[in-house]
Design an enzyme around this catalytic site. Structure first.
Site, mmCIF file in Angstrom:
data_model
loop_
_atom_site.group_PDB
_atom_site.id
_atom_site.type_symbol
_atom_site.label_atom_id
_atom_site.label_comp_id
_atom_site.label_asym_id
_atom_site.label_seq_id
_atom_site.Cartn_x
_atom_site.Cartn_y
_atom_site.Cartn_z
ATOM 1 N N CYS A 1 0.719 -1.276 -0.070
ATOM 2 C CA CYS A 1 0.167 -0.008 -0.180
ATOM 3 C C CYS A 1 0.899 1.320 0.084
ATOM 4 O O CYS A 1 1.882 1.319 0.780
ATOM 5 C CB CYS A 1 -1.046 -0.180 1.202
ATOM 6 S SG CYS A 1 -1.853 1.504 1.490
ATOM 7 N N CYS B 1 0.492 3.412 3.227
ATOM 8 C CA CYS B 1 1.033 2.832 4.323
ATOM 9 C C CYS B 1 2.702 2.898 4.198
ATOM 10 O O CYS B 1 3.257 3.541 4.921
ATOM 11 C CB CYS B 1 0.812 1.369 4.333
ATOM 12 S SG CYS B 1 -0.685 0.912 5.191
ATOM 13 N N ASP C 1 -0.384 16.303 -1.540
ATOM 14 C CA ASP C 1 -0.412 15.588 -2.682
ATOM 15 C C ASP C 1 0.562 15.995 -3.618
ATOM 16 O O ASP C 1 0.934 16.878 -4.063
ATOM 17 C CB ASP C 1 -2.091 16.094 -3.257
ATOM 18 C CG ASP C 1 -2.427 15.054 -4.240
ATOM 19 O OD1 ASP C 1 -3.341 14.230 -3.786
ATOM 20 O OD2 ASP C 1 -1.880 14.857 -5.231
ATOM 21 N N HIS D 1 -4.286 0.789 8.377
ATOM 22 C CA HIS D 1 -4.678 0.700 7.043
ATOM 23 C C HIS D 1 -6.417 0.602 6.982
ATOM 24 O O HIS D 1 -6.827 -0.629 7.308
ATOM 25 C CB HIS D 1 -4.115 -0.507 6.280
ATOM 26 C CG HIS D 1 -4.654 -0.628 5.039
ATOM 27 N ND1 HIS D 1 -4.016 0.186 3.733
ATOM 28 C CD2 HIS D 1 -5.420 -1.349 4.431
ATOM 29 C CE1 HIS D 1 -4.436 -0.416 2.750
ATOM 30 N NE2 HIS D 1 -5.710 -1.194 3.004
ATOM 31 N N ASN E 1 -12.854 10.096 -2.128
ATOM 32 C CA ASN E 1 -13.321 9.526 -3.063
ATOM 33 C C ASN E 1 -13.323 7.814 -2.894
ATOM 34 O O ASN E 1 -12.529 7.476 -1.919
ATOM 35 C CB ASN E 1 -12.059 9.304 -4.419
ATOM 36 C CG ASN E 1 -12.376 10.842 -5.006
ATOM 37 O OD1 ASN E 1 -13.543 11.425 -4.989
ATOM 38 N ND2 ASN E 1 -11.004 11.554 -5.452
ATOM 39 N N HIS F 1 -6.465 3.268 0.307
ATOM 40 C CA HIS F 1 -6.002 3.605 1.701
ATOM 41 C C HIS F 1 -6.901 4.801 2.153
ATOM 42 O O HIS F 1 -6.747 5.609 1.270
ATOM 43 C CB HIS F 1 -4.718 3.688 1.975
ATOM 44 C CG HIS F 1 -4.251 3.977 3.343
ATOM 45 N ND1 HIS F 1 -3.286 3.093 4.077
ATOM 46 C CD2 HIS F 1 -4.717 4.822 4.412
ATOM 47 C CE1 HIS F 1 -3.117 3.730 5.148
ATOM 48 N NE2 HIS F 1 -3.925 4.625 5.526
ATOM 49 N N HIS G 1 -8.313 8.207 2.788
ATOM 50 C CA HIS G 1 -7.740 9.530 2.746
ATOM 51 C C HIS G 1 -8.845 10.530 2.322
ATOM 52 O O HIS G 1 -9.940 10.285 1.527
ATOM 53 C CB HIS G 1 -6.546 9.567 1.688
ATOM 54 C CG HIS G 1 -6.908 9.240 0.228
ATOM 55 N ND1 HIS G 1 -7.097 8.001 -0.101
ATOM 56 C CD2 HIS G 1 -7.215 10.024 -0.878
ATOM 57 C CE1 HIS G 1 -7.196 7.865 -1.453
ATOM 58 N NE2 HIS G 1 -7.398 9.199 -1.975
ATOM 59 N N HIS H 1 -9.060 14.515 1.112
ATOM 60 C CA HIS H 1 -8.289 15.599 0.468
ATOM 61 C C HIS H 1 -8.696 17.038 0.907
ATOM 62 O O HIS H 1 -9.944 17.083 1.038
ATOM 63 C CB HIS H 1 -8.727 15.614 -0.912
ATOM 64 C CG HIS H 1 -8.400 14.492 -2.143
ATOM 65 N ND1 HIS H 1 -7.340 14.601 -3.007
ATOM 66 C CD2 HIS H 1 -8.902 13.198 -2.054
ATOM 67 C CE1 HIS H 1 -7.328 13.171 -3.454
ATOM 68 N NE2 HIS H 1 -8.317 12.441 -2.996
HETATM 69 P P1 5GP Z 1 -7.722 9.437 -5.090
HETATM 70 O O1 5GP Z 1 -7.692 9.558 -6.477
HETATM 71 O O2 5GP Z 1 -7.572 7.948 -4.471
HETATM 72 O O3 5GP Z 1 -8.882 10.146 -4.337
HETATM 73 O O4 5GP Z 1 -6.436 10.226 -4.539
HETATM 74 C C1 5GP Z 1 -4.999 9.714 -4.607
HETATM 75 C C2 5GP Z 1 -4.176 10.974 -4.528
HETATM 76 O O5 5GP Z 1 -3.146 10.712 -4.088
HETATM 77 C C3 5GP Z 1 -4.140 11.539 -5.917
HETATM 78 O O6 5GP Z 1 -4.566 12.930 -5.772
HETATM 79 C C4 5GP Z 1 -2.545 11.550 -6.236
HETATM 80 O O7 5GP Z 1 -2.136 12.478 -6.705
HETATM 81 C C5 5GP Z 1 -1.960 11.320 -4.724
HETATM 82 N N1 5GP Z 1 -0.905 10.343 -4.802
HETATM 83 C C6 5GP Z 1 -0.604 9.351 -5.439
HETATM 84 N N2 5GP Z 1 0.631 8.719 -5.354
HETATM 85 C C7 5GP Z 1 1.196 9.787 -4.353
HETATM 86 C C8 5GP Z 1 2.462 9.765 -3.787
HETATM 87 O O8 5GP Z 1 3.122 8.939 -4.040
HETATM 88 N N3 5GP Z 1 2.793 10.837 -3.060
HETATM 89 C C9 5GP Z 1 1.947 11.984 -2.983
HETATM 90 N N4 5GP Z 1 2.333 12.933 -1.927
HETATM 91 N N5 5GP Z 1 0.699 11.703 -3.497
HETATM 92 C C10 5GP Z 1 0.357 10.861 -4.174
HETATM 93 ZN ZN ZN Z 2 -2.312 1.459 3.513
#
Ligand code: 5GP
Ligand code: ZN
Length: 112
Positions: free
Chosen positions: A3, A6, A29, A45, A85, A96, A98, A100
């Protein structure tokens, strides 16, 4: 378990940390969609908001205690948007839980 968040919270993948306590980790992000774009995660997690139960609800409550502190530290006086999301239709790309935090600009009224 493989993950990415994680690994970030464990320091195995570098991140720009903005907040940490015993159960919450927050970082910038990598692909910001607003002047301020922070991801707030539980250290535990939990795959998504759809996997929240009475058993892990404390970890989620701790996130909501951390968010106002993070927003204040970031100077988001005029407000911000909180998004989580969920799953394929919600375009969740990292499984995982999260949240925003998006702010630092007047965000569009439309959310989808
Ligand atoms: P989701 O699309 O799952 O709602 O959001 C995942 C977010 O994680 C995205 O906005 C993406 O830019 C961010 N993200 C993905 N991989 C990484 C990473 O390795 N480091 C950071 N800081 N953000 C990440
Ligand atoms: Zn995780």
């Amino acid at each position: 378990m493989d993950c990415i968040f994680c690994a970030i919270k464990n320091g195995e993948i570098p991140s720009k940390k903005v907040y940490e306590d015993e159960s919450v980790y927050a970082f910038r992000d990598i692909n910001p969609q607003a002047p301020t774009h922070i991801l707030v995660i539980p250290k535990e997690h939990i795959p998504s908001a759809d996997a929240v139960t009475e058993k892990n609800a404390d970890a989620v409550a701790k996130i909501f205690c951390a968010i106002p502190k993070i927003a204040a530290a970031e100077g988001l006086k005029n407000g911000y948007r909180l998004i989580s999301n969920v799953g394929k239709d919600g375009c969740q790309s990292v499984p995982h839980l999260h949240f925003h935090i998006l702010g630092g600009i007047q965000l569009p009224e439309k959310m989808s």
